[in-house]
Design an enzyme around this catalytic site. Sequence first.
Site: not given
Length: 198
Positions: A92, A137, A17, A131
């Site tokens: 959210r 991350r 997204k 990722r």
Amino acid sequence: MTASARLLIVGPQGSGKGTQGVRVAEAFGIPVVSTGDIFRANIKGGTALGAQVSEITARGDLVPDELTSEIVRDRLSQEDAADGFLLDGYPRNAVQVGHLDEFLGGRGEALDAVVLLDVPREESIERLRLRSSEQGRADDTAEGIAHRLDIYEKETAPILDVYGERGIVDRIDGVGSLDEITERIFAALAARGLFVAA
């Protein structure tokens, strides 16, 4: 025919997204308002908000609704968002939907469409693992990924029922090439009379 649009893009972590949001916003000439980006910028900038957010996310928790809503209201009040915006990561949950309705209603506005990127959980996990290895991350651990997907399924997925009742949800197949998915989004928005700026 308008190039202006008030959009929300929703999907589990790893649904793409962020990438699709940027593509859609650029095509419509509207800013992306991503709570994640705002939080990360503050963490990087060493602001008081950044320190607060960093402490919360380090525990694997989500930033409280009131704080998140305050930040989004401030961002949507800026001039570049006057004619439209694309929200990513907000609202959210049901509480934040209420905050957003109140804010937009006060301006005589409402969301035009909610783009839902539909991606199977296994696909999300695989993309997040990738990722993690590429970007390193800290929150992309196996536990962190599972925790965030659980929160999404428990808290965020139910907002789609609220928006679904309003008839503004476009469910998009989020599996395929970047261009294929972008085209699916444009086609769905065009069917609502929301056309990309020429």
